[in-house]
Write an enzyme that holds these catalytic residues in place. Structure first.
Site, PDB file in Angstrom:
ATOM      1  N   TYR A   1      -8.849  46.912  36.628  1.00 27.98           N
ATOM      2  CA  TYR A   1      -8.224  46.979  35.313  1.00 27.98           C
ATOM      3  C   TYR A   1      -8.751  45.826  34.463  1.00 27.98           C
ATOM      4  O   TYR A   1      -9.297  44.831  34.982  1.00 27.98           O
ATOM      5  CB  TYR A   1      -6.707  46.810  35.430  1.00 27.98           C
ATOM      6  CG  TYR A   1      -5.930  48.032  35.818  1.00 27.98           C
ATOM      7  CD1 TYR A   1      -5.985  49.200  35.063  1.00 27.98           C
ATOM      8  CD2 TYR A   1      -5.072  48.013  36.926  1.00 27.98           C
ATOM      9  CE1 TYR A   1      -5.230  50.305  35.402  1.00 27.98           C
ATOM     10  CE2 TYR A   1      -4.309  49.116  37.270  1.00 27.98           C
ATOM     11  CZ  TYR A   1      -4.394  50.264  36.498  1.00 27.98           C
ATOM     12  OH  TYR A   1      -3.635  51.352  36.834  1.00 27.98           O
TER      13      TYR A   1
ATOM     14  N   GLU B   1       1.880  46.388  37.763  1.00 25.91           N
ATOM     15  CA  GLU B   1       2.906  45.385  38.079  1.00 25.91           C
ATOM     16  C   GLU B   1       2.558  44.037  37.440  1.00 25.91           C
ATOM     17  O   GLU B   1       2.932  42.985  37.942  1.00 25.91           O
ATOM     18  CB  GLU B   1       3.113  45.230  39.595  1.00 25.91           C
ATOM     19  CG  GLU B   1       3.760  46.435  40.241  1.00 25.91           C
ATOM     20  CD  GLU B   1       2.820  47.621  40.355  1.00 25.91           C
ATOM     21  OE1 GLU B   1       3.145  48.694  39.813  1.00 25.91           O
ATOM     22  OE2 GLU B   1       1.750  47.486  40.982  1.00 25.91           O
TER      23      GLU B   1
ATOM     24  N   ASN C   1      -3.891  54.791  30.936  1.00 35.23           N
ATOM     25  CA  ASN C   1      -3.463  54.704  32.323  1.00 35.23           C
ATOM     26  C   ASN C   1      -2.120  55.394  32.542  1.00 35.23           C
ATOM     27  O   ASN C   1      -1.125  54.991  31.942  1.00 35.23           O
ATOM     28  CB  ASN C   1      -3.349  53.235  32.749  1.00 35.23           C
ATOM     29  CG  ASN C   1      -2.998  53.122  34.217  1.00 35.23           C
ATOM     30  OD1 ASN C   1      -3.704  53.662  35.065  1.00 35.23           O
ATOM     31  ND2 ASN C   1      -1.897  52.458  34.519  1.00 35.23           N
ATOM     32  N   GLU C   2      -2.114  56.415  33.408  1.00 35.13           N
ATOM     33  CA  GLU C   2      -0.880  57.130  33.751  1.00 35.13           C
ATOM     34  C   GLU C   2      -0.072  57.456  32.497  1.00 35.13           C
ATOM     35  O   GLU C   2       1.149  57.298  32.469  1.00 35.13           O
ATOM     36  CB  GLU C   2      -0.054  56.311  34.754  1.00 35.13           C
ATOM     37  CG  GLU C   2      -0.747  56.155  36.095  1.00 35.13           C
ATOM     38  CD  GLU C   2       0.095  55.442  37.140  1.00 35.13           C
ATOM     39  OE1 GLU C   2       0.049  55.851  38.301  1.00 35.13           O
ATOM     40  OE2 GLU C   2       0.789  54.467  36.782  1.00 35.13           O
TER      41      GLU C   2
ATOM     42  N   GLU D   1      -6.050  56.215  42.337  1.00 36.05           N
ATOM     43  CA  GLU D   1      -5.233  55.170  42.977  1.00 36.05           C
ATOM     44  C   GLU D   1      -4.674  55.745  44.273  1.00 36.05           C
ATOM     45  O   GLU D   1      -3.708  56.511  44.253  1.00 36.05           O
ATOM     46  CB  GLU D   1      -4.084  54.716  42.061  1.00 36.05           C
ATOM     47  CG  GLU D   1      -4.535  53.924  40.850  1.00 36.05           C
ATOM     48  CD  GLU D   1      -3.360  53.341  40.062  1.00 36.05           C
ATOM     49  OE1 GLU D   1      -2.229  53.286  40.595  1.00 36.05           O
ATOM     50  OE2 GLU D   1      -3.581  52.953  38.902  1.00 36.05           O
TER      51      GLU D   1
ATOM     52  N   TYR E   1       0.352  43.267  48.572  1.00 38.94           N
ATOM     53  CA  TYR E   1       0.321  44.729  48.537  1.00 38.94           C
ATOM     54  C   TYR E   1       0.145  45.362  49.923  1.00 38.94           C
ATOM     55  O   TYR E   1       0.004  46.570  50.029  1.00 38.94           O
ATOM     56  CB  TYR E   1      -0.798  45.219  47.593  1.00 38.94           C
ATOM     57  CG  TYR E   1      -0.479  46.554  46.936  1.00 38.94           C
ATOM     58  CD1 TYR E   1       0.275  46.608  45.774  1.00 38.94           C
ATOM     59  CD2 TYR E   1      -0.925  47.751  47.477  1.00 38.94           C
ATOM     60  CE1 TYR E   1       0.584  47.821  45.168  1.00 38.94           C
ATOM     61  CE2 TYR E   1      -0.621  48.970  46.887  1.00 38.94           C
ATOM     62  CZ  TYR E   1       0.133  48.999  45.736  1.00 38.94           C
ATOM     63  OH  TYR E   1       0.447  50.203  45.140  1.00 38.94           O
TER      64      TYR E   1
END
Length: 595
Positions: free
Chosen positions: A53, A99, A157-158, A234, A301
């Site tokens: 990103y 996030e 994005n999304e 993703e 993560y």
């Protein structure tokens, strides 16, 4: 010069079919000295591409002030990937989620209370255009069409999880094309009808995001895009943690099984994350579904590499699966970074926040409480102070829409915390509310508010910080405020006094929020972990670098300190503690503690 296109169900690189096996590494979640190490481990695992990103708020921290150096040197990160012969997928959409604080959007957008985000609203589009004018020309020489490593770019994005404004999506697409982004453009959304309907754009490749059930996800994508190659942009092989939750773990065997099914189907994949990294500073985001849930400092993560860059069982399992479908490179793996156990460091000096205000900020006077954004403040803390006349009977103090956590002091005495999630606006005080009497001479009221991270996903993203509506005592709004922005970016002006020799007395009466300082010597700088056992809540700085937040609620109990941030010889650590500590010392240990 190269071409990366699609034909039927294939991706084509220079006319030859290619299966993309990519992994996400966010350059802004790892210090630049470690970029090459993380990228080399990606390549050695069998991946042929890296994805990142681009965080708008990193590159335009103040409107019109752009930075692309140091940890924001995106070009250097991409060039490093190119040196290792990795393809690069870049996601420079204005919004990234991830996030990350405010989903990558710069907080100054919220100064305009009429601002409409992520839609065809001209004032928002004007800000995006100015950002793209600064960003995209830097990426143009790095496109594969110009001989560089970038093969594809994301336009948003999304988006289908947020809205359905196709005019906006087409504006972003055209903005990239007009600035010379002549590589493959794509969108990514969840594999659900409303998400694909809202997020897809004519003439742009659609991809899907998921963590399991790849056959169902790809079948849904094929319903909407029957003729394109399928890719999971993703593949969620782990998960992130909020404060006061359990640390998330996902077994390597399950992750390997899903990867095998993805690759066996001929699909391409991007691991989210290959390497998670760290939410250094105040850059952690937050989610809001039924309450505000800030993300912890670690972004480990449970990925293929740990937060500190070591290989995991998951790494080796994925390497084995990838080896079934692609030739693994003959690269010797770097040894794990050595970890330093530097021991216990007692804090020797202290500076009380309320004694240091003039060194940290300049007060402003306002009739009503202002948000951080209204005062051109991005992150950190903000202090609201006023006088309350008396006498008054026992009454409840109400902060209308406090964002996010406030410490209340009456005549300098700490009275408790008011938190966004548990504070109601009713007049009658409950057990957890703050209520007090006011004597005839009146009292001074100080309210220190912490911005714990702007919401990064969903319908509550308009998330200004501070006391956003006002302060009431009983039913009366309070006016005439002195306000201090406390972004906590530069602590060099603080004046420290020696810590009390009576540790027990100091622990019993900490005297409000304070900075605790110590120096320590390092012979050989190595990665280490700052164990915060015994501290309550605050922020840690090492050699002026903000490592991030700690909080006794966990799950994370120790902050990762990268070795390159340490100096051979003398180093400084400063802990800003909000509540007090049982023992004013930290331990620099050689193992993590993520809970």
């Amino acid at each position: 010069m190269a071409t990366f296109t699609t034909a039927g169900s294939d991706f084509l690189l220079n006319g030859q079919p290619i299966q993309i096996i990519s992994g996400a590494i966010h350059y802004f979640r790892v210090i630049p000295q470690q970029w090459r190490d993380r990228l080399l481990k990606l390549k050695a695992c069998g991946f042929n591409a890296v994805e990142t990103y681009v965080a708008w708020n990193v590159h335009e921290p103040k409107e019109g002030q752009f930075r692309f150096d140091g940890g924001a040197d995106l070009v250097k990160f991409i060039e490093t990937a190119a040196e290792l012969e990795l393809h690069v997928i870049v996601r420079p959409s204005p919004y990234i989620c991830a996030e990350w604080e405010f989903g990558g959007l710069p907080s100054w957008l919220l100064k305009d209370r009429n601002m409409k985000l992520r839609c065809y609203y001209q004032p928002f589009l004007d800000k995006v255009d100015a950002y793209f004018d600064a960003l995209l020309p830097r990426l143009k020489p790095l496109l594969c069409t110009n001989g560089g490593p970038i093969i594809a770019m994301q336009i948003e994005n999304e988006y289908g999880s947020f809205g359905n404004d196709k005019q906006y999506l087409n504006y972003i697409r055209q903005g990239m094309i007009d600035r010379g982004m002549d590589v493959l453009l794509f969108t990514s959304d969840g594999p659900e009808d409303h998400m694909l309907q809202g997020g897809m754009v004519d003439g742009v490749l659609a991809t899907v995001n998921f963590g399991s059930r790849p056959e169902e996800a790809f079948a849904k994508l094929k319903e909407y895009q029957p003729n394109g190659p399928v890719m999971c942009m993703e593949y969620w092989n782990g998960w992130f943690d909020h404060w006061s939750e359990e640390h998330h773990v996902r077994g390597w065997d399950d992750v390997a099984d899903v990867l095998d099914r993805i690759l066996r189907a001929g699909a391409s994949v991007n691991f989210y994350m290959f390497f998670g990294g760290t939410n250094f500073g105040f850059y952690n985001g937050a989610n809001f579904f039924d309450k505000h849930e800030p993300t912890i400092t670690s972004y480990d993560y449970n990925a293929l590499l740990t937060e500190w860059g070591d290989l995991t069982d998951k790494y080796h399992a994925m390497q084995e699966i990838i080896g079934k479908y692609a030739k693994l490179p003959d690269i010797p793996l770097p040894a794990p970074s050595p970890k330093g156990n530097y021991g216990r460091i007692a804090m020797t000096e202290r500076a009380a926040l309320f004694d240091s205000l003039d060194r940290l900020s300049t007060p402003v006077h306002r009739a009503h409480t202002e948000t951080m954004e209204a005062l051109d403040q991005d992150y950190g803390f903000i202090l609201y102070s006023t006088q309350l006349s008396g006498p008054r009977p026992l009454s409840k103090l109400t902060l209308q829409e406090v964002r996010d956590r406030a410490l209340v002091f009456v005549d300098g005495v700490y009275r408790g915390v008011i938190e966004r999630n548990s504070h109601d606006l009713l007049l009658e005080p409950k057990a957890h509310d703050i209520a007090f009497e006011v004597p005839e001479g009146g009292v001074r009221l100080d309210i220190l508010v912490e911005n714990m991270g702007r919401i990064n996903y969903g319908w509550k993203m308009d998330d200004p910080k501070g006391i956003t509506e006002g302060v009431r005592f009983e039913r009366q709004f309070l006016y005439d405020w002195t306000i201090r922005s406390l972004p906590m970016e530069d602590l060099t002006g603080l004046v420290f006094e020696p810590h009390s020799s009576d540790r027990a007395a100091e622990a019993e009466a900490p005297g409000g929020p304070a900075f605790h300082r110590a120096t320590f010597r390092v012979d050989e700088p190595m990665d280490t972990f700052v164990q915060m056992e015994g501290w309550t809540k605050g922020v840690v700085y090492v050699n002026g670098f903000n490592l991030g937040r700690y909080w006794e609620v966990g799950p994370q109990k120790a902050l990762y300190l990268p070795g390159p941030l340490l100096r051979q010889g003398e180093n400084e650590i400063v802990v800003f503690e909000l509540h007090g500590t049982k023992d004013a010392a930290v331990t620099l240990q050689d193992f993590p503690d993520l809970g």
